[in-house]
Design a protein around this motif. Structure first.
Motif, PDB file in Angstrom:
ATOM      1  N   GLY A 185      -4.247   0.045   8.943  1.00 45.95           N
ATOM      2  CA  GLY A 185      -3.101   0.509   8.176  1.00 45.95           C
ATOM      3  C   GLY A 185      -2.711  -0.423   7.057  1.00 45.95           C
ATOM      4  N   ARG A 186      -3.206  -1.665   7.072  1.00 43.84           N
ATOM      5  CA  ARG A 186      -2.957  -2.592   5.972  1.00 43.84           C
ATOM      6  C   ARG A 186      -4.197  -3.453   5.772  1.00 43.84           C
ATOM      7  NH1 ARG A 186       0.781  -7.684   7.875  1.00 43.84           N
ATOM      8  NH2 ARG A 186      -0.297  -8.176   9.815  1.00 43.84           N
ATOM      9  N   PRO A 187      -4.542  -3.780   4.523  1.00 35.85           N
ATOM     10  CA  PRO A 187      -5.744  -4.579   4.268  1.00 35.85           C
ATOM     11  C   PRO A 187      -5.598  -5.998   4.807  1.00 35.85           C
ATOM     12  CG  PRO A 187      -4.968  -3.467   2.274  1.00 35.85           C
ATOM     13  CD  PRO A 187      -3.877  -3.343   3.290  1.00 35.85           C
ATOM     14  N   GLY A 188      -6.733  -6.653   5.003  1.00 33.13           N
ATOM     15  CA  GLY A 188      -6.747  -8.048   5.427  1.00 33.13           C
ATOM     16  C   GLY A 188      -7.763  -8.821   4.609  1.00 33.13           C
ATOM     17  N   ALA A 189      -7.451 -10.082   4.301  1.00 32.38           N
ATOM     18  CA  ALA A 189      -8.340 -10.915   3.490  1.00 32.38           C
ATOM     19  C   ALA A 189      -9.317 -11.659   4.393  1.00 32.38           C
ATOM     20  CB  ALA A 189      -7.531 -11.901   2.654  1.00 32.38           C
ATOM     21  N   ALA A 190     -10.588 -11.252   4.351  1.00 37.40           N
ATOM     22  CA  ALA A 190     -11.632 -11.934   5.112  1.00 37.40           C
ATOM     23  C   ALA A 190     -12.012 -13.220   4.383  1.00 37.40           C
ATOM     24  CB  ALA A 190     -12.854 -11.032   5.262  1.00 37.40           C
ATOM     25  N   LEU A 191     -12.076 -14.330   5.119  1.00 40.26           N
ATOM     26  CA  LEU A 191     -12.329 -15.642   4.530  1.00 40.26           C
ATOM     27  C   LEU A 191     -13.766 -16.077   4.806  1.00 40.26           C
ATOM     28  CD1 LEU A 191      -9.036 -17.453   5.652  1.00 40.26           C
ATOM     29  CD2 LEU A 191      -9.461 -16.190   3.533  1.00 40.26           C
ATOM     30  N   GLU A 418     -16.930   2.627  -2.479  1.00 42.91           N
ATOM     31  CA  GLU A 418     -15.671   2.191  -1.878  1.00 42.91           C
ATOM     32  C   GLU A 418     -15.546   2.655  -0.429  1.00 42.91           C
ATOM     33  OE1 GLU A 418     -13.992   0.143  -3.400  1.00 42.91           O
ATOM     34  OE2 GLU A 418     -14.298   0.436  -5.539  1.00 42.91           O
ATOM     35  N   ASN A 419     -15.057   1.755   0.435  1.00 44.36           N
ATOM     36  CA  ASN A 419     -14.715   2.094   1.812  1.00 44.36           C
ATOM     37  C   ASN A 419     -13.235   2.458   1.875  1.00 44.36           C
ATOM     38  OD1 ASN A 419     -17.312   1.389   2.542  1.00 44.36           O
ATOM     39  ND2 ASN A 419     -16.741  -0.669   3.184  1.00 44.36           N
ATOM     40  N   ILE A 420     -12.932   3.593   2.480  1.00 44.06           N
ATOM     41  CA  ILE A 420     -11.553   4.065   2.584  1.00 44.06           C
ATOM     42  C   ILE A 420     -11.269   4.367   4.050  1.00 44.06           C
ATOM     43  CG2 ILE A 420      -9.889   5.829   1.848  1.00 44.06           C
ATOM     44  CD1 ILE A 420     -11.841   6.320  -0.569  1.00 44.06           C
ATOM     45  N   TYR A 421     -10.241   3.735   4.596  1.00 49.43           N
ATOM     46  CA  TYR A 421      -9.888   3.967   5.986  1.00 49.43           C
ATOM     47  C   TYR A 421      -8.749   4.981   6.061  1.00 49.43           C
ATOM     48  CZ  TYR A 421     -12.986   0.304   7.547  1.00 49.43           C
ATOM     49  OH  TYR A 421     -14.108  -0.434   7.823  1.00 49.43           O
ATOM     50  N   PRO A 422      -8.955   6.093   6.776  1.00 47.52           N
ATOM     51  CA  PRO A 422      -7.916   7.119   6.877  1.00 47.52           C
ATOM     52  C   PRO A 422      -6.566   6.572   7.317  1.00 47.52           C
ATOM     53  CG  PRO A 422      -9.969   7.974   7.756  1.00 47.52           C
ATOM     54  CD  PRO A 422     -10.204   6.512   7.455  1.00 47.52           C
ATOM     55  N   ALA A 423      -6.564   5.556   8.193  1.00 45.93           N
ATOM     56  CA  ALA A 423      -5.298   5.017   8.697  1.00 45.93           C
ATOM     57  C   ALA A 423      -4.403   4.540   7.561  1.00 45.93           C
ATOM     58  CB  ALA A 423      -5.572   3.869   9.668  1.00 45.93           C
ATOM     59  N   GLU A 424      -5.002   3.924   6.535  1.00 50.55           N
ATOM     60  CA  GLU A 424      -4.211   3.412   5.418  1.00 50.55           C
ATOM     61  C   GLU A 424      -3.625   4.551   4.594  1.00 50.55           C
ATOM     62  OE1 GLU A 424      -4.619   0.208   1.731  1.00 50.55           O
ATOM     63  OE2 GLU A 424      -6.430   0.996   2.682  1.00 50.55           O
ATOM     64  N   VAL A 425      -4.429   5.582   4.328  1.00 45.89           N
ATOM     65  CA  VAL A 425      -3.957   6.720   3.537  1.00 45.89           C
ATOM     66  C   VAL A 425      -2.924   7.516   4.331  1.00 45.89           C
ATOM     67  CG1 VAL A 425      -4.668   8.729   2.192  1.00 45.89           C
ATOM     68  CG2 VAL A 425      -6.220   6.786   2.422  1.00 45.89           C
ATOM     69  N   GLU A 426      -3.160   7.663   5.625  1.00 46.42           N
ATOM     70  CA  GLU A 426      -2.203   8.383   6.475  1.00 46.42           C
ATOM     71  C   GLU A 426      -0.860   7.668   6.525  1.00 46.42           C
ATOM     72  OE1 GLU A 426      -5.654  10.295   9.388  1.00 46.42           O
ATOM     73  OE2 GLU A 426      -4.476   8.555  10.047  1.00 46.42           O
ATOM     74  N   ALA A 427      -0.886   6.339   6.603  1.00 41.86           N
ATOM     75  CA  ALA A 427       0.368   5.579   6.621  1.00 41.86           C
ATOM     76  C   ALA A 427       1.150   5.800   5.333  1.00 41.86           C
ATOM     77  CB  ALA A 427       0.074   4.094   6.817  1.00 41.86           C
TER      78      ALA A 427
END
Length: 518
Positions: A185-191, A418-427
């Protein structure tokens, strides 16, 4: 213990980060061209001096080890410059998605909390200024492409001391941050660490057949690890990186013709635009394609046909493991075999390895795997089991030991690159006052692989139009994440536990085409 003390003089000998690689290139390839970007053209020696100056700028602005540096702009050689300067001082640098909405930029500023923001005026100046004013108006924002009345990048570079006095940086420390799609539901910064970037760059150098005579067209977005690794592979090999700010078919053709480039990152829709522009053979693209129509184009990673990766394209990867680090060119079937610097197994939810042929989660470990997500302690704890990184992807092992990627454990839509996660768009859609419930699916598309489709249940007494909901998402998310299609429903099918049955939604509303290999 005596033996350990006797080895103490060598402790500093092994320190070697990405910044050290540039120093070495300046020493051994001083006159070879490293950078081409519009009117800018620098040798490795000149580029090394600029990076030293920028590292001084970072230190003068209070950047210390572990501090963050954010890039809010399109492609530029200065992205690589900022990454290498961050390497010199031990900072963490993040090239952000320049197509982010104001809300997404605001989220990243609060989340990443950068000590310095490099920003761009052209095309995205207004949105960047608004983001700064809403966040911390007096913070360190440096305009990279020249802005009246602002702190300017080139002014700071020209007046900075080109010192080379930098302390060694531990190679296991994070250097690059890449925001990945919002699977929760929210992006995260991979290090990713210095060590990971060096090894993956070398793997791409070998796999793509990059040498010091190669030229790489940095035409894909530099907030994608696949594009960055192509640029870093070319940098590692001593080749030329040629940058364009954003995709323009004619500009790409001009750059290939003028610089005789040999490698590139070009998405399928762009290659069709390039073919249309070059149908009469106006531009010479023979350095990278066999004919003017580019008929030998196969995948976005464009490289010589003799390169190992082109001989056996395909594989499995994600930002969190350094990109495509399980590859067909390393042998095997399906997605191929892991690189020598990565362990991979197929496991159940408890991390126990499963027998050959059984489907389970792909888990990895080794120096290529990320250091974790920035500011996500709960997610980091969830994603590690018994010393292995959970990829959130499903796979299985074949009899010959190679790996097959079955599909995402969490539903993912693939639109272009592009990768799109439904959870983010649904939120995002659920935040609209007229939405009671929603299910976002991917529907097949000939050009983009998939399009985003939203199945909406309206709240009683409301009547939002499809255009209103699409606009709502466009204002809050990067444009490519918004639904292209909206359909309204009275209810959504659910399973025994009350959760939406996505498979049934796909069947009812035309979903399909999800990423899958093997």
């Amino acid at each position: 213990m005596k033996q350990h003390k006797a080895l103490a003089p060598y402790l500093g000998v092994h320190a070697y980060g990405l910044g050290d690689l540039l120093e070495e290139q300046a020493r051994f390839r001083p006159h070879l061209t490293a950078i081409v970007d519009g009117a800018h053209r620098f040798t490795f020696r000149e580029f090394d001096e600029r990076v030293n100056r920028l590292a001084t700028v970072l230190r003068n602005h209070g950047v210390e080890r572990g501090d963050r540096v954010l890039w809010l702009g399109q492609n530029s050689f200065r992205v690589l410059e900022a990454l290498l300067a961050s390497a010199r001082v031990g900072a963490i640098m993040c090239p952000a998605n320049w197509r982010w909405s104001p809300e997404e930029i605001a989220f990243a500023l609060d989340d990443f909390d950068p000590k310095i923001v490099f920003w761009q005026d052209r095309d995205v100046g207004q949105i960047n200024r608004e983001a700064r004013d809403a966040w911390r108006p007096d913070s360190n924002w440096i305009c990279h492409d020249g802005c009246d009345g602002e702190t300017n990048y080139e002014d700071l570079i020209s007046s900075a001391d080109p010192t080379t006095d930098f302390d060694p940086v531990e190679t296991s420390k994070p250097l690059l941050a890449i925001y990945t799609a919002g699977f929760s539901g929210r992006p995260g910064a991979a290090l990713l660490s210095h060590e990971s970037l060096l090894i993956v760059s070398w793997l791409n150098q070998v796999g793509q057949g990059v040498t010091e005579n190669s030229g790489y067209l940095v035409s894909g977005p530099m907030f994608h690890v696949g594009v960055l690794m192509g640029a870093l592979a070319t940098f590692l090999a001593g080749g030329r990186n040629a940058f364009v700010a954003r995709v323009d078919a004619e500009e790409l053709l001009q750059m290939i013709d003028a610089e005789k480039l040999t490698h590139a990152f070009i998405a399928p829709p762009t290659i069709e635009q390039m073919r249309a522009v070059n149908k009469e053979g106006k531009y010479d693209v023979s350095s990278i394609f066999k004919d003017a129509h580019m008929s030998d184009y196969r995948i976005p990673l464009v490289m010589p046909s003799t390169s190992p990766m082109m001989g056996a394209p395909g594989g499995y990867g994600q930002t969190e493991i350094g990109g495509l680090t399980i590859a067909k060119w390393m042998g095997g079937e399906g997605a191929g075999r892991p690189s020598p610097f990565l362990q991979a197994k197929i496991a159940d939810d408890q991390g126990h390895e499963l027998p050959v042929g059984e489907t389970g989660e792909i888990m990895t470990r080794g120096p290529l795997v990320m250091c974790g997500y920035w500011n996500r302690p709960e997610e980091n704890a969830r994603r590690v089991v018994n010393g292995w990184h959970r990829t959130n992807d499903l796979g299985k092992r074949l009899d010959d030991g190679s790996l097959v990627f079955v599909g995402p454990k969490t539903t993912m839509i693939k639109s272009g690159i592009e990768n799109i996660y439904p959870a983010e768009v649904e939120a995002c859609l659920r935040s609209h006052e007229g939405v009671a419930d929603v299910c976002v699916i991917g529907v097949p598309d000939e050009t983009w692989d998939q399009n985003v489709k939203a199945i909406i249940i309206r709240k009683p007494g409301t009547d939002p139009a499809a255009e209103d909901l699409i606009r709502h998402c466009r204002e809050r998310l990067a444009s490519y994440k918004k639904p292209k299609i909206v359909e309204f429903a009275e209810n959504l099918p659910r399973g025994p536990g009350g959760l939406i049955d996505r498979a049934k939604v796909d069947a009812l509303y035309g979903g399909g085409g999800y990423p899958k290999v093997g």
